[in-house]
Design a protein around this motif. Sequence first.
Motif, PDB file in Angstrom:
ATOM      1  N   ALA A 155     -59.105  48.627 -15.174  1.00  0.00           N
ATOM      2  CA  ALA A 155     -60.134  47.767 -14.570  1.00  0.00           C
ATOM      3  C   ALA A 155     -61.395  47.764 -15.425  1.00  0.00           C
ATOM      4  N   GLN A 156     -61.817  48.930 -15.891  1.00  0.00           N
ATOM      5  CA  GLN A 156     -63.012  49.014 -16.728  1.00  0.00           C
ATOM      6  C   GLN A 156     -62.826  48.249 -18.037  1.00  0.00           C
ATOM      7  N   ARG A 157     -61.614  48.207 -18.532  1.00  0.00           N
ATOM      8  CA  ARG A 157     -61.325  47.567 -19.816  1.00  0.00           C
ATOM      9  C   ARG A 157     -61.245  46.043 -19.714  1.00  0.00           C
ATOM     10  N   ASP A 213     -69.933  41.713 -14.275  1.00  0.00           N
ATOM     11  CA  ASP A 213     -70.424  40.656 -13.379  1.00  0.00           C
ATOM     12  C   ASP A 213     -69.282  39.821 -12.794  1.00  0.00           C
ATOM     13  N   TYR A 214     -68.066  40.347 -12.841  1.00  0.00           N
ATOM     14  CA  TYR A 214     -66.884  39.658 -12.297  1.00  0.00           C
ATOM     15  C   TYR A 214     -67.121  39.231 -10.847  1.00  0.00           C
ATOM     16  N   VAL A 215     -66.677  38.017 -10.523  1.00  0.00           N
ATOM     17  CA  VAL A 215     -66.765  37.477  -9.164  1.00  0.00           C
ATOM     18  C   VAL A 215     -65.371  37.074  -8.711  1.00  0.00           C
ATOM     19  N   ASN A 216     -64.964  37.584  -7.542  1.00  0.00           N
ATOM     20  CA  ASN A 216     -63.703  37.179  -6.932  1.00  0.00           C
ATOM     21  C   ASN A 216     -64.024  36.170  -5.842  1.00  0.00           C
ATOM     22  N   GLN A 217     -63.908  34.908  -6.163  1.00  0.00           N
ATOM     23  CA  GLN A 217     -64.217  33.842  -5.208  1.00  0.00           C
ATOM     24  C   GLN A 217     -63.354  33.953  -3.960  1.00  0.00           C
ATOM     25  N   GLU A 218     -62.174  34.536  -4.074  1.00  0.00           N
ATOM     26  CA  GLU A 218     -61.255  34.631  -2.940  1.00  0.00           C
ATOM     27  C   GLU A 218     -61.685  35.658  -1.905  1.00  0.00           C
ATOM     28  N   ARG A 231     -64.422  44.276  -1.228  1.00  0.00           N
ATOM     29  CA  ARG A 231     -63.779  43.202  -1.990  1.00  0.00           C
ATOM     30  C   ARG A 231     -64.792  42.216  -2.536  1.00  0.00           C
ATOM     31  N   GLN A 232     -65.990  42.194  -1.964  1.00  0.00           N
ATOM     32  CA  GLN A 232     -67.023  41.264  -2.403  1.00  0.00           C
ATOM     33  C   GLN A 232     -67.923  41.851  -3.488  1.00  0.00           C
ATOM     34  N   LEU A 233     -67.721  43.121  -3.814  1.00  0.00           N
ATOM     35  CA  LEU A 233     -68.525  43.740  -4.862  1.00  0.00           C
ATOM     36  C   LEU A 233     -68.243  43.071  -6.205  1.00  0.00           C
ATOM     37  N   PRO A 234     -69.251  42.964  -7.061  1.00  0.00           N
ATOM     38  CA  PRO A 234     -69.000  42.429  -8.397  1.00  0.00           C
ATOM     39  C   PRO A 234     -68.314  43.485  -9.264  1.00  0.00           C
ATOM     40  N   GLY A 235     -67.741  43.036 -10.352  1.00  0.00           N
ATOM     41  CA  GLY A 235     -67.203  43.942 -11.349  1.00  0.00           C
ATOM     42  C   GLY A 235     -65.910  44.622 -10.962  1.00  0.00           C
ATOM     43  N   PRO A 236     -65.564  45.670 -11.722  1.00  0.00           N
ATOM     44  CA  PRO A 236     -64.314  46.386 -11.485  1.00  0.00           C
ATOM     45  C   PRO A 236     -64.181  46.922 -10.059  1.00  0.00           C
ATOM     46  N   HIS A 262     -53.186  31.393  -9.748  1.00  0.00           N
ATOM     47  CA  HIS A 262     -54.454  32.067 -10.016  1.00  0.00           C
ATOM     48  C   HIS A 262     -55.134  31.417 -11.206  1.00  0.00           C
ATOM     49  N   ILE A 263     -56.458  31.291 -11.112  1.00  0.00           N
ATOM     50  CA  ILE A 263     -57.254  30.695 -12.182  1.00  0.00           C
ATOM     51  C   ILE A 263     -58.315  31.715 -12.578  1.00  0.00           C
ATOM     52  N   PHE A 264     -58.238  32.177 -13.822  1.00  0.00           N
ATOM     53  CA  PHE A 264     -59.150  33.178 -14.336  1.00  0.00           C
ATOM     54  C   PHE A 264     -60.060  32.564 -15.397  1.00  0.00           C
ATOM     55  N   THR A 265     -61.322  32.966 -15.387  1.00  0.00           N
ATOM     56  CA  THR A 265     -62.228  32.671 -16.493  1.00  0.00           C
ATOM     57  C   THR A 265     -62.389  33.968 -17.264  1.00  0.00           C
ATOM     58  N   ILE A 266     -62.180  33.890 -18.563  1.00  0.00           N
ATOM     59  CA  ILE A 266     -62.239  35.085 -19.405  1.00  0.00           C
ATOM     60  C   ILE A 266     -63.266  34.848 -20.507  1.00  0.00           C
ATOM     61  N   THR A 267     -64.225  35.770 -20.570  1.00  0.00           N
ATOM     62  CA  THR A 267     -65.302  35.684 -21.552  1.00  0.00           C
ATOM     63  C   THR A 267     -65.440  37.033 -22.241  1.00  0.00           C
ATOM     64  N   GLY A 268     -65.491  37.019 -23.555  1.00  0.00           N
ATOM     65  CA  GLY A 268     -65.671  38.258 -24.303  1.00  0.00           C
ATOM     66  C   GLY A 268     -64.588  39.287 -24.054  1.00  0.00           C
ATOM     67  N   GLY A 269     -63.363  38.833 -23.803  1.00  0.00           N
ATOM     68  CA  GLY A 269     -62.246  39.748 -23.608  1.00  0.00           C
ATOM     69  C   GLY A 269     -62.161  40.369 -22.226  1.00  0.00           C
ATOM     70  N   ARG A 270     -62.926  39.829 -21.252  1.00  0.00           N
ATOM     71  CA  ARG A 270     -62.890  40.359 -19.882  1.00  0.00           C
ATOM     72  C   ARG A 270     -62.885  39.217 -18.869  1.00  0.00           C
ATOM     73  N   ILE A 271     -62.282  39.501 -17.721  1.00  0.00           N
ATOM     74  CA  ILE A 271     -62.236  38.511 -16.643  1.00  0.00           C
ATOM     75  C   ILE A 271     -63.602  38.484 -15.966  1.00  0.00           C
ATOM     76  N   THR A 272     -64.178  37.285 -15.885  1.00  0.00           N
ATOM     77  CA  THR A 272     -65.494  37.130 -15.260  1.00  0.00           C
ATOM     78  C   THR A 272     -65.433  36.427 -13.906  1.00  0.00           C
ATOM     79  N   HIS A 273     -64.363  35.683 -13.674  1.00  0.00           N
ATOM     80  CA  HIS A 273     -64.269  34.909 -12.430  1.00  0.00           C
ATOM     81  C   HIS A 273     -62.809  34.700 -12.064  1.00  0.00           C
ATOM     82  N   HIS A 274     -62.529  34.691 -10.760  1.00  0.00           N
ATOM     83  CA  HIS A 274     -61.176  34.468 -10.264  1.00  0.00           C
ATOM     84  C   HIS A 274     -61.218  33.575  -9.036  1.00  0.00           C
ATOM     85  N   ARG A 275     -60.302  32.644  -8.987  1.00  0.00           N
ATOM     86  CA  ARG A 275     -60.063  31.852  -7.781  1.00  0.00           C
ATOM     87  C   ARG A 275     -58.559  31.617  -7.713  1.00  0.00           C
ATOM     88  N   ALA A 276     -58.071  31.204  -6.549  1.00  0.00           N
ATOM     89  CA  ALA A 276     -56.623  31.050  -6.396  1.00  0.00           C
ATOM     90  C   ALA A 276     -56.301  29.971  -5.381  1.00  0.00           C
TER      91      ALA A 276
END
Length: 144
Positions: free
Chosen positions: A23-25, A30-35, A45-50, A111-125
């Motif tokens: 998860a840290q990797r 600032d990851y956001v799980n829109q779901e 589940r609403q916390l940002p990040g890992p 699932h739809i992921f946004t990936i920036t700088g080698g990390r997942i920043t946003h998720h929706r499904a």
Amino acid sequence: MTDPKAIAVESFRLIETGEAQLAQRIIASDYVNQEADDDSGDVGRQLPGPAGFLATSRWLRDAFSGLRFELRETVAEKGVVIVAATMTGKHTGTFNGIEPTRKEISHEQVHIFTITGGRITHHRAVRDDLGLLLQLGWRPSGAR
């Protein structure tokens, strides 16, 4: 790891295992799980990040033993990865207020992921949540 497809695929292994180091990797701070927005009662589940990703992972594993994702198709373009998947497992824990039924489930998802700088920043499904609830025996009030 910088390949967006590989990062998205690893996120499903993260859900299956809850591995904090992974998860840290792969999950941005600032990851956001829109779901998670639809569940105001589950603050974790609403916390940002890992931490938020791991809370969702734990929530699913607590509800469905043997949780697995079959990834059927993965498409990536310009930092966006779309994955068609089937989630399977056995309903052995409470899920959305439904007590364990011990039923095997098969839940279709995209699932739809946004990936920036080698990390997942946003998720929706987009998921067949009604189909899952019906598999668990839920029926709308007044239905037979």
